[in-house]
Structure formats: structure tokens, C-alpha cells
Write a protein that holds these residues in place. Structure first.
Motif, PDB file in Angstrom:
ATOM      1  N   LEU A   8       0.803  -1.209   0.000  1.00 32.60           N
ATOM      2  CA  LEU A   8       0.000   0.000   0.000  1.00 32.60           C
ATOM      3  C   LEU A   8       0.840   1.266   0.000  1.00 32.60           C
ATOM      4  CD1 LEU A   8      -2.726  -1.131   2.545  1.00 32.60           C
ATOM      5  CD2 LEU A   8      -2.872  -1.085   0.052  1.00 32.60           C
ATOM      6  N   GLU A   9       2.008   1.206   0.629  1.00 31.15           N
ATOM      7  CA  GLU A   9       2.882   2.378   0.635  1.00 31.15           C
ATOM      8  C   GLU A   9       4.303   1.949   0.306  1.00 31.15           C
ATOM      9  OE1 GLU A   9       4.234   3.213   5.075  1.00 31.15           O
ATOM     10  OE2 GLU A   9       2.047   3.239   4.870  1.00 31.15           O
ATOM     11  N   ASP A  10       5.032   2.841  -0.326  1.00 38.21           N
ATOM     12  CA  ASP A  10       6.420   2.548  -0.668  1.00 38.21           C
ATOM     13  C   ASP A  10       7.295   2.717   0.573  1.00 38.21           C
ATOM     14  OD1 ASP A  10       5.873   2.040  -3.322  1.00 38.21           O
ATOM     15  OD2 ASP A  10       6.100   4.154  -3.890  1.00 38.21           O
ATOM     16  N   ILE A  11       8.206   1.789   0.763  1.00 31.81           N
ATOM     17  CA  ILE A  11       9.138   1.866   1.885  1.00 31.81           C
ATOM     18  C   ILE A  11      10.317   2.721   1.452  1.00 31.81           C
ATOM     19  CG2 ILE A  11      10.649   0.540   3.392  1.00 31.81           C
ATOM     20  CD1 ILE A  11       8.726  -1.820   2.986  1.00 31.81           C
ATOM     21  N   PRO A  12      10.625   3.797   2.206  1.00 32.79           N
ATOM     22  CA  PRO A  12      11.746   4.664   1.802  1.00 32.79           C
ATOM     23  C   PRO A  12      13.080   3.918   1.916  1.00 32.79           C
ATOM     24  CG  PRO A  12      10.879   5.338   3.934  1.00 32.79           C
ATOM     25  CD  PRO A  12       9.973   4.258   3.420  1.00 32.79           C
ATOM     26  N   GLU A  13      13.922   4.098   0.901  1.00 32.57           N
ATOM     27  CA  GLU A  13      15.246   3.466   0.875  1.00 32.57           C
ATOM     28  C   GLU A  13      16.314   4.536   0.786  1.00 32.57           C
ATOM     29  OE1 GLU A  13      15.367   0.694  -2.369  1.00 32.57           O
ATOM     30  OE2 GLU A  13      14.304  -0.830  -1.225  1.00 32.57           O
ATOM     31  N   GLU A  14      17.527   4.185   1.239  1.00 28.13           N
ATOM     32  CA  GLU A  14      18.659   5.099   1.140  1.00 28.13           C
ATOM     33  C   GLU A  14      19.945   4.289   0.991  1.00 28.13           C
ATOM     34  OE1 GLU A  14      19.083   7.473   4.640  1.00 28.13           O
ATOM     35  OE2 GLU A  14      19.557   5.771   5.902  1.00 28.13           O
ATOM     36  N   ASN A  15      20.988   4.926   0.470  1.00 30.31           N
ATOM     37  CA  ASN A  15      22.294   4.282   0.415  1.00 30.31           C
ATOM     38  C   ASN A  15      22.791   4.123   1.839  1.00 30.31           C
ATOM     39  OD1 ASN A  15      22.731   3.813  -2.301  1.00 30.31           O
ATOM     40  ND2 ASN A  15      23.422   5.895  -2.664  1.00 30.31           N
ATOM     41  N   THR A  16      23.096   2.892   2.225  1.00 29.26           N
ATOM     42  CA  THR A  16      23.481   2.556   3.589  1.00 29.26           C
ATOM     43  C   THR A  16      24.861   1.931   3.592  1.00 29.26           C
ATOM     44  OG1 THR A  16      21.153   2.100   4.051  1.00 29.26           O
ATOM     45  CG2 THR A  16      22.751   1.283   5.642  1.00 29.26           C
ATOM     46  N   THR A  17      25.714   2.355   4.511  1.00 25.64           N
ATOM     47  CA  THR A  17      27.040   1.763   4.648  1.00 25.64           C
ATOM     48  C   THR A  17      26.891   0.394   5.292  1.00 25.64           C
ATOM     49  OG1 THR A  17      27.973   3.959   4.960  1.00 25.64           O
ATOM     50  CG2 THR A  17      29.353   2.092   5.582  1.00 25.64           C
ATOM     51  N   ILE A  18      27.492  -0.615   4.651  1.00 25.02           N
ATOM     52  CA  ILE A  18      27.423  -1.982   5.161  1.00 25.02           C
ATOM     53  C   ILE A  18      28.811  -2.604   5.179  1.00 25.02           C
ATOM     54  CG2 ILE A  18      25.081  -2.341   4.289  1.00 25.02           C
ATOM     55  CD1 ILE A  18      26.419  -4.154   2.097  1.00 25.02           C
ATOM     56  N   TRP A  19      28.929  -3.738   5.838  1.00 30.01           N
ATOM     57  CA  TRP A  19      30.123  -4.569   5.809  1.00 30.01           C
ATOM     58  C   TRP A  19      29.746  -5.858   5.098  1.00 30.01           C
ATOM     59  CZ3 TRP A  19      34.781  -2.846   7.176  1.00 30.01           C
ATOM     60  CH2 TRP A  19      34.845  -1.728   7.994  1.00 30.01           C
ATOM     61  N   SER A  20      30.496  -6.219   4.039  1.00 29.90           N
ATOM     62  CA  SER A  20      30.255  -7.445   3.283  1.00 29.90           C
ATOM     63  C   SER A  20      31.418  -8.397   3.483  1.00 29.90           C
ATOM     64  CB  SER A  20      30.146  -7.141   1.786  1.00 29.90           C
ATOM     65  OG  SER A  20      29.086  -6.257   1.552  1.00 29.90           O
ATOM     66  N   CYS A  21      31.124  -9.696   3.523  1.00 30.72           N
ATOM     67  CA  CYS A  21      32.165 -10.701   3.693  1.00 30.72           C
ATOM     68  C   CYS A  21      33.073 -10.712   2.467  1.00 30.72           C
ATOM     69  CB  CYS A  21      31.534 -12.078   3.900  1.00 30.72           C
ATOM     70  SG  CYS A  21      32.766 -13.361   4.203  1.00 30.72           S
ATOM     71  N   SER A  22      34.371 -10.828   2.707  1.00 32.06           N
ATOM     72  CA  SER A  22      35.342 -10.816   1.604  1.00 32.06           C
ATOM     73  C   SER A  22      35.561 -12.204   0.999  1.00 32.06           C
ATOM     74  CB  SER A  22      36.676 -10.249   2.091  1.00 32.06           C
ATOM     75  OG  SER A  22      37.191 -11.058   3.129  1.00 32.06           O
ATOM     76  N   LYS A  23      35.060 -13.254   1.649  1.00 33.42           N
ATOM     77  CA  LYS A  23      35.261 -14.612   1.158  1.00 33.42           C
ATOM     78  C   LYS A  23      34.318 -14.896  -0.010  1.00 33.42           C
ATOM     79  CE  LYS A  23      35.407 -19.423   2.639  1.00 33.42           C
ATOM     80  NZ  LYS A  23      35.185 -20.334   3.772  1.00 33.42           N
ATOM     81  N   GLU A  24      34.877 -15.396  -1.090  1.00 31.87           N
ATOM     82  CA  GLU A  24      34.086 -15.708  -2.268  1.00 31.87           C
ATOM     83  C   GLU A  24      33.070 -16.801  -1.938  1.00 31.87           C
ATOM     84  OE1 GLU A  24      34.788 -17.244  -6.824  1.00 31.87           O
ATOM     85  OE2 GLU A  24      36.423 -16.256  -5.767  1.00 31.87           O
ATOM     86  N   GLY A  25      31.846 -16.588  -2.311  1.00 27.95           N
ATOM     87  CA  GLY A  25      30.798 -17.560  -2.064  1.00 27.95           C
ATOM     88  C   GLY A  25      29.998 -17.302  -0.796  1.00 27.95           C
ATOM     89  N   CYS A  26      30.527 -16.517   0.129  1.00 28.21           N
ATOM     90  CA  CYS A  26      29.804 -16.195   1.362  1.00 28.21           C
ATOM     91  C   CYS A  26      28.947 -14.956   1.106  1.00 28.21           C
ATOM     92  CB  CYS A  26      30.766 -15.944   2.518  1.00 28.21           C
ATOM     93  SG  CYS A  26      29.905 -15.612   4.081  1.00 28.21           S
ATOM     94  N   LYS A  27      27.720 -14.996   1.548  1.00 28.25           N
ATOM     95  CA  LYS A  27      26.798 -13.882   1.323  1.00 28.25           C
ATOM     96  C   LYS A  27      26.567 -13.047   2.581  1.00 28.25           C
ATOM     97  CE  LYS A  27      24.426 -16.247  -2.394  1.00 28.25           C
ATOM     98  NZ  LYS A  27      23.151 -16.685  -2.932  1.00 28.25           N
ATOM     99  N   GLY A  28      27.423 -13.203   3.593  1.00 32.56           N
ATOM    100  CA  GLY A  28      27.247 -12.488   4.851  1.00 32.56           C
ATOM    101  C   GLY A  28      27.461 -10.992   4.713  1.00 32.56           C
ATOM    102  N   TRP A  29      26.604 -10.208   5.366  1.00 35.09           N
ATOM    103  CA  TRP A  29      26.763  -8.755   5.414  1.00 35.09           C
ATOM    104  C   TRP A  29      25.999  -8.222   6.619  1.00 35.09           C
ATOM    105  CZ3 TRP A  29      22.571  -5.407   5.059  1.00 35.09           C
ATOM    106  CH2 TRP A  29      21.373  -5.961   4.597  1.00 35.09           C
ATOM    107  N   ARG A  31      24.715  -4.149   8.483  1.00 36.40           N
ATOM    108  CA  ARG A  31      24.724  -2.689   8.446  1.00 36.40           C
ATOM    109  C   ARG A  31      25.830  -2.174   9.371  1.00 36.40           C
ATOM    110  NH1 ARG A  31      19.392  -0.190   7.074  1.00 36.40           N
ATOM    111  NH2 ARG A  31      18.087  -1.893   6.351  1.00 36.40           N
ATOM    112  N   ASP A  32      26.490  -1.106   8.956  1.00 37.26           N
ATOM    113  CA  ASP A  32      27.577  -0.542   9.759  1.00 37.26           C
ATOM    114  C   ASP A  32      27.074  -0.068  11.116  1.00 37.26           C
ATOM    115  OD1 ASP A  32      30.273   0.416  10.242  1.00 37.26           O
ATOM    116  OD2 ASP A  32      29.448   2.427   9.971  1.00 37.26           O
ATOM    117  N   ASN A  33      25.880   0.520  11.173  1.00 39.75           N
ATOM    118  CA  ASN A  33      25.392   1.043  12.450  1.00 39.75           C
ATOM    119  C   ASN A  33      24.888  -0.057  13.393  1.00 39.75           C
ATOM    120  OD1 ASN A  33      23.113   0.561  10.916  1.00 39.75           O
ATOM    121  ND2 ASN A  33      22.038   2.373  11.604  1.00 39.75           N
ATOM    122  N   PHE A  34      24.949  -1.333  12.982  1.00 40.17           N
ATOM    123  CA  PHE A  34      24.622  -2.451  13.854  1.00 40.17           C
ATOM    124  C   PHE A  34      25.856  -3.295  14.177  1.00 40.17           C
ATOM    125  CE2 PHE A  34      20.405  -1.352  12.497  1.00 40.17           C
ATOM    126  CZ  PHE A  34      19.613  -1.663  13.582  1.00 40.17           C
ATOM    127  N   ALA A  35      27.041  -2.851  13.741  1.00 40.35           N
ATOM    128  CA  ALA A  35      28.284  -3.580  14.000  1.00 40.35           C
ATOM    129  C   ALA A  35      28.870  -3.130  15.330  1.00 40.35           C
ATOM    130  CB  ALA A  35      29.289  -3.334  12.877  1.00 40.35           C
TER     131      ALA A  35
END
Length: 76
Positions: A8-29, A31-35
Motif C-alpha cells: 500500500l505504501e512505498d518503503i523509503p530506501e537510502e544508500n546505507t554503509t554496510i560490511w560485506s564478507c570478503s570470502k568468495e561464495g559467502c553472502k554475509g553482510w 549494516r555498519d550502524n549495527f556492528a
């Protein structure tokens, strides 16, 4: 036929700083403000993580800056 209803309503989105896993094949990530650490390690495979940016829904962390908390002290 089965059709998905549009939200019913659009959820607002923004560019967010995150941490992504550097290991190939791992999809872990995360948010920076939750680290808890300045440079976290992946919780799934324990590999180092790299900083990047991702378009995500706006989410406010009510605990503020978790990196400034001392380790070993219970968060209330």
C-alpha cells in the motif's frame, strides 16, 4: 493464477554503509550502524569484512553507536 499484491505504501530506501564478507561464495553482510567492531569479521565464516554501500530500506538503530560500547558489559 496467483498475483502478488503491491504494498500500500512505498518503503523509503537510502544508500546505507554496510560490511560485506570478503570470502568468495559467502553472502554475509551487516549494516555498519549495527556492528560492534570498527572492522568486523563475518559471523558465518569468520573471514574479514570490507566496507561497501547498498540501497536498503531506512532503518533506525535506537541504541546509537554500538562501537563505542565497552565489550563485556551487558546492554540494557
Amino acid at each position: 493464477m496467483n498475483f502478488q499484491k503491491k504494498s500500500l505504501e512505498d518503503i523509503p530506501e537510502e544508500n546505507t554503509t554496510i560490511w560485506s564478507c570478503s570470502k568468495e561464495g559467502c553472502k554475509g553482510w551487516m549494516r555498519d550502524n549495527f556492528a560492534f567492531e570498527d572492522v568486523p569479521v563475518c559471523r558465518q565464516c569468520h573471514s574479514p569484512m570490507v566496507r561497501s554501500v547498498k540501497m536498503l530500506p531506512l532503518l533506525v538503530n535506537p541504541n546509537g553507536d554500538l562501537k563505542s560500547l565497552k565489550k563485556g558489559i551487558q546492554i540494557s
